[in-house]
Design an enzyme around this catalytic site. Structure first.
Site, PDB file in Angstrom:
ATOM      1  N   GLU A  53      -6.555   4.145  -6.067  1.00 57.97           N
ATOM      2  CA  GLU A  53      -7.833   4.376  -5.394  1.00 57.97           C
ATOM      3  C   GLU A  53      -8.348   5.721  -5.922  1.00 57.97           C
ATOM      4  O   GLU A  53      -8.137   6.773  -5.338  1.00 57.97           O
ATOM      5  CB  GLU A  53      -7.659   4.419  -3.874  1.00 57.97           C
ATOM      6  CG  GLU A  53      -8.997   4.519  -3.146  1.00 57.97           C
ATOM      7  CD  GLU A  53      -8.854   4.676  -1.636  1.00 57.97           C
ATOM      8  OE1 GLU A  53      -9.798   4.283  -0.926  1.00 57.97           O
ATOM      9  OE2 GLU A  53      -7.809   5.172  -1.170  1.00 57.97           O
ATOM     10  N   ASP A  75       0.854  -1.178   0.000  1.00 55.28           N
ATOM     11  CA  ASP A  75       0.000   0.000   0.000  1.00 55.28           C
ATOM     12  C   ASP A  75       0.894   1.233   0.000  1.00 55.28           C
ATOM     13  O   ASP A  75       1.814   1.338   0.812  1.00 55.28           O
ATOM     14  CB  ASP A  75      -0.893  -0.001   1.241  1.00 55.28           C
ATOM     15  CG  ASP A  75      -2.350   0.248   0.895  1.00 55.28           C
ATOM     16  OD1 ASP A  75      -2.594   1.164   0.101  1.00 55.28           O
ATOM     17  OD2 ASP A  75      -3.222  -0.470   1.410  1.00 55.28           O
TER      18      ASP A  75
END
Length: 559
Positions: free
Chosen positions: A258, A98
């Site tokens: 995202e 991430d």
């Protein structure tokens, strides 16, 4: 659209804290991930995305990073990470981490130095602004509720945090800050990381100057959700283009953003052949019915809504890029509980939902536990919930006048902790996740829903997911499933999701009955092969009609 190596893969998200604990301290770790690589390989997984495992005070469960260059001791060591990269490579698997670069932790060295000297170079790594008449610089509300500005003690200045107050936003206007970020990204890619899931990246560009962007409030406290400013922020494309050139392109890295956008013109910019990212998530379905007022005002999603959202995305993206599909992740409730809330939630309907996701055009991301049909946890009180977002939404519902009971019921339905309860490996104490006390309660449904009970059951949800991933890689059908156009069929039929996958050499028809009654469906093309169904019996009335049992789905090759 150029064909890429990752188009035909299957991805899987791991939330390390809740995956598998090998130390007995109640917290999952990297060695737990290593131990389950063969399980994931047998599931058909190629790409693994790890939620943050960097050092962090865990104010937002690791999305508040205190050191980008290390592994939090709770999760293991850098040696464990190195071993994970080696073991994954042996199995032709790829590891993503991430990438959280809109903000860091207030315990990061940069922020500590900034607070120690507000005139220092490090203060310019953040957004530190003067207050206005004793108030914050503007009326933005953080994503977690309350002002997006935190007053700096002993001054009349504030720092910006679009998320938790322990997550100060990084100032991408500062080229020195950007260079530090690029250096860190390249360091990880040089270690052998395949790429990143890029967190909250649309927020890196702000509408400036801040005092010019007070918007009409959307809540009674006078605040407005900070996302409102994104349309007035000018530099996100400039920053993301620079980011790609300085990092991802040098390593042919895979990236999934995202990204929240419903504008067709944005698709090639973000995920086209020369886009900022390899792919981005389709949030159209999980975002349906959301309200600026909060979770308590959200509109339930029906199967027809889900179908329509999927088809909207496919029509918008088409061949402009390659989308990534989800039905759940670490920020969402469980997909079975969310998308099947107007249906019976059982193994058949869970398989049906999985079929619709994995047969859509796009890179499927399976979230840990989805493959065994994990459901929302029946929390009994707010004391069982850890998620900071849920706590904020509970208070917001109370402020809106809901009773404690109604506020809690709204929160438990959408709480991110539904997806963060420990992975259900078996029916032993603490579901085989830990020999200690789990950091978050175990879902009581683990006695019936667990890997051990399903792994040798031919009819289990787990083994059905294995069939779906195998089908995506089957040479006879792979090109059609990966690249074939999605053509809706009977899209106005209530509780039916039907679509063709039209490839260069074949056409597949996917049918799903989202109701507890039988449904007779007219076939406009004759069936050549019954490829896969979630039920043993597939009943054709005649060459032009099929009868679907409740929650039955079928994948057919048609003429």
């Amino acid at each position: 659209m150029k064909k890429k190596w990752w188009h035909e893969k299957v991805a899987y998200q791991i939330y390390p804290k809740s995956f598998l604990d090998t130390k007995g301290n109640g917290i999952g770790d990297l060695r737990g991930v290593i131990n389950k690589l063969d399980y994931l390989k047998e599931l058909g997984v190629d790409i693994i995305w790890l939620s943050p495992c960097y050092p962090s005070p865990l104010a937002d469960q690791g999305y508040d990073i205190a050191d980008y260059y290390d592994i939090d001791p709770r999760f293991g060591t850098m040696a464990d990470m190195d071993e994970l990269l080696v073991e994954a490579k042996k199995r032709n698997m790829y590891i993503l981490m991430d990438l959280v670069i809109n903000h860091c932790s207030d315990e990061h060295e940069w922020f500590k130095k900034a607070m120690a000297d507000l005139d220092s170079e490090y203060a310019k790594y953040f957004f530190i602004e003067d207050g206005v008449n004793g108030n914050p610089p503007n009326n933005w509300r953080s994503y977690f509720g309350g002002s997006a500005w935190e007053k700096i003690e002993g001054t009349d200045k504030y720092y910006l945090h679009l998320f938790h107050k322990k997550q100060p936003d990084l100032n991408w206007e500062n080229p020195k800050l950007r260079d530090e970020i690029y250096k860190m990204i390249n360091w990880w890619l040089d270690k052998g990381l395949a790429g990143f899931r890029v967190d909250a990246i649309m927020n890196i560009s702000k509408a400036l100057p801040f005092t010019s962007y007070n918007y009409p409030p959307d809540r009674e406290d006078g605040t407005v959700i900070c996302a409102k400013m994104l349309g007035d922020a000018k530099n996100v494309d400039t920053y993301l283009h620079e980011l790609r050139l300085h990092t991802f392109d040098k390593h042919d890295a895979f990236t999934v953003g995202e990204v929240f956008t419903d504008r067709t013109e944005d698709i090639p910019i973000f995920i086209g052949d020369d886009g900022h990212f390899s792919t981005m998530f389709d949030f159209n379905e999980v975002g349906f019915g959301k309200s600026d007022k909060g979770w308590y005002a959200a509109k339930p999603i029906t199967p027809d809504d889900y179908r329509n959202c999927c088809f909207e995305t496919q029509a918008r993206v088409n061949d402009l890029g390659y989308i990534s599909t989800i039905i759940e992740n670490h920020d969402l409730p469980r997909g079975a509980s969310y998308f099947l809330q107007t249906c019976d939630i059982n193994d058949d309907s869970k398989k049906l939902l999985g079929t619709m996701q994995l047969m859509m055009k796009g890179l499927p991301f399976i979230y840990q536990g989805q493959e065994i049909g994990m459901e929302n946890c029946d929390f009994t009180g707010m004391e069982e919930i850890d998620d900071i977002s849920s706590i904020g939404e509970y208070q917001n519902a109370l402020d809106a006048g809901l009773s404690k009971e109604d506020a809690f019921n709204a929160v438990k339905k959408f709480s991110r902790d539904n997806a963060r309860t420990p992975m259900q490996w078996d029916d032993s104490d603490n579901t085989g996740f830990t020999t200690g006390t789990p950091w978050l309660m175990v879902n009581p449904k683990y006695k019936k829903i667990n890997v051990k009970s399903q792994i040798d059951d031919e009819n289990s949800v787990l083994n059905y997911y294995r069939k779906l991933t195998a089908l995506r890689k089957n040479e006879a059908y792979k090109d059609t499933i990966v690249y074939g156009e999605v053509v809706p069929y009977l899209e106005n039929e209530h509780n039916l999701m039907a679509f063709y996958r039209e490839g260069e050499k074949q056409t597949l028809l996917v049918l799903g009955n989202f109701e507890k009654e039988e449904k007779t469906v007219k076939l406009e093309k004759k069936c050549k092969t019954n490829i896969l169904s979630n039920m043993k019996k597939v009943e054709f009335v005649n060459d032009s009609t099929i009868k679907l049992s409740p929650y039955q789905c079928v994948i057919l090759e048609v003429e």
